[in-house]
Write a protein that holds these residues in place. Structure first.
Motif, PDB file in Angstrom:
ATOM      1  N   SER A   1      -0.594   7.025   0.853  1.00  0.00           N
ATOM      2  CA  SER A   1      -1.803   6.904   0.244  1.00  0.00           C
ATOM      3  C   SER A   1      -1.665   7.214  -1.249  1.00  0.00           C
ATOM      4  N   GLU A   2      -2.655   6.420  -2.059  1.00  0.00           N
ATOM      5  CA  GLU A   2      -2.705   6.724  -3.517  1.00  0.00           C
ATOM      6  C   GLU A   2      -3.466   7.613  -3.710  1.00  0.00           C
ATOM      7  N   GLY A   3      -4.110   8.478  -2.798  1.00  0.00           N
ATOM      8  CA  GLY A   3      -4.636   9.584  -3.173  1.00  0.00           C
ATOM      9  C   GLY A   3      -4.093  10.993  -2.908  1.00  0.00           C
ATOM     10  N   ALA A   4      -2.620  10.697  -2.355  1.00  0.00           N
ATOM     11  CA  ALA A   4      -1.785  11.811  -2.019  1.00  0.00           C
ATOM     12  C   ALA A   4      -1.557  12.770  -3.045  1.00  0.00           C
ATOM     13  N   GLY A   5      -1.559  14.135  -2.652  1.00  0.00           N
ATOM     14  CA  GLY A   5      -1.372  15.011  -3.750  1.00  0.00           C
ATOM     15  C   GLY A   5      -0.032  15.336  -4.400  1.00  0.00           C
TER      16      GLY A   5
ATOM     17  N   ARG B   1       3.061  10.199  -1.809  1.00  0.00           N
ATOM     18  CA  ARG B   1       2.805   9.017  -2.221  1.00  0.00           C
ATOM     19  C   ARG B   1       4.417   8.768  -2.910  1.00  0.00           C
TER      20      ARG B   1
ATOM     21  N   ARG C   1       3.732  13.330  -5.307  1.00  0.00           N
ATOM     22  CA  ARG C   1       4.535  11.899  -5.308  1.00  0.00           C
ATOM     23  C   ARG C   1       5.950  11.901  -5.826  1.00  0.00           C
TER      24      ARG C   1
END
Length: 266
Positions: free
Chosen positions: A201-205, A186, A207
């Motif tokens: 994705s907002e849910g990517a682990g 992200r 950033r």
């Protein structure tokens, strides 16, 4: 459909306005790129515009140029810049203007097709070619501006540079002989107007966050990571920030850190 081409035109014009009235001494001013003057920076842009035109119009001839680059990876780009920088400033400026205008026309004419053209990296559509040229124009413009002591305010055109930098993540790993991470990242960047530019994705682990300008300086290797406010959360994302590059070809030399800024006088 016209946005990348219009933005490339505007980015080129902004740089043109910096160099149009320079004296011969200013054209010879050193830039942050080792051994390159302002003239080298503009010569490189003119040379690369011509390479893009060749790729679009004569793929076989362009393949021969790629072969030359592969045979001399350490000197191919410098040789092209040296040749152009040896011209009189007025002739060099006219060459750059003519070439970029010709390329603009070719890119716009090819925009409606789905054709892809060869390049030093993956093949590119007309729109992708335009954004790539914008990225280079902006990055080399930063070198010119620094040489002239000019601070350029960031614009929304940086969204093209940021997008290329994000999309080139796996290429950067490959360029360093490293396997690309399996998971997406992200990337959240704050644009020049305070807007959020988000990728992945907002849910990517893992950033990456920071100002869009700093991220663009990082992926074009115009500043060292230590001097920028770009942050990584996760080991693979952290590794990426050490090797990120938005440009095709082998890894660049990058820039050394400038170190802590001096504090106020006592």
């Amino acid at each position: 459909m016209t946005a990348p081409f219009d933005d490339l035109r505007d980015e080129s014009q902004q740089l043109d306005s910096l160099v149009a009235a320079l004296t011969p001494e200013q054209w010879a001013a050193p830039t942050p790129a080792p051994r390159w003057t302002v003239a080298h920076q503009i010569a490189h842009l003119a040379w690369t515009d011509r390479a893009a035109l060749l790729a679009m119009g004569d793929p076989e001839a362009f393949a021969a140029e790629v072969a030359k680059a592969l045979a001399a990876p350490e000197s191919f780009v410098d040789d092209g810049a040296d040749e152009g920088a040896a011209q009189e400033p007025a002739a060099l400026l006219a060459r750059w203007r003519d070439g970029r205008e010709e390329l603009q026309e070719a890119l716009r004419a090819a925009a409606a097709s789905k054709a892809k053209f060869p390049w030093y990296g993956p093949p590119m559509s007309a729109a992708s070619m335009a954004t790539g040229r914008l990225m280079e124009t902006w990055a080399h413009g930063e070198d010119v501006a620094e040489a002239l002591g000019v601070e350029r305010p960031p614009t929304g055109r940086l969204r093209h540079v940021a997008r290329i930098g994000v999309r080139a993540r796996d290429f950067a790993f490959a360029a360093h002989g490293l396997p690309a991470p399996d998971a997406e990242f992200r990337v959240e960047l704050v644009g020049p107007g305070g807007e959020l530019w988000a990728y992945g994705s907002e849910g990517a682990g893992q950033r990456v966050t920071g100002p869009a300008l700093d991220f663009c300086l990082l992926v074009t290797q115009r500043a060292h990571r230590d001097d920028l406010a770009v942050r990584a959360d996760g080991p693979d994302a952290d590794r990426w920030l050490d090797i990120a590059q938005a440009f095709a070809g082998p890894p660049g030399r990058g820039r050394p850190p400038k170190g802590p800024r001096p504090g106020p006088a006592a």
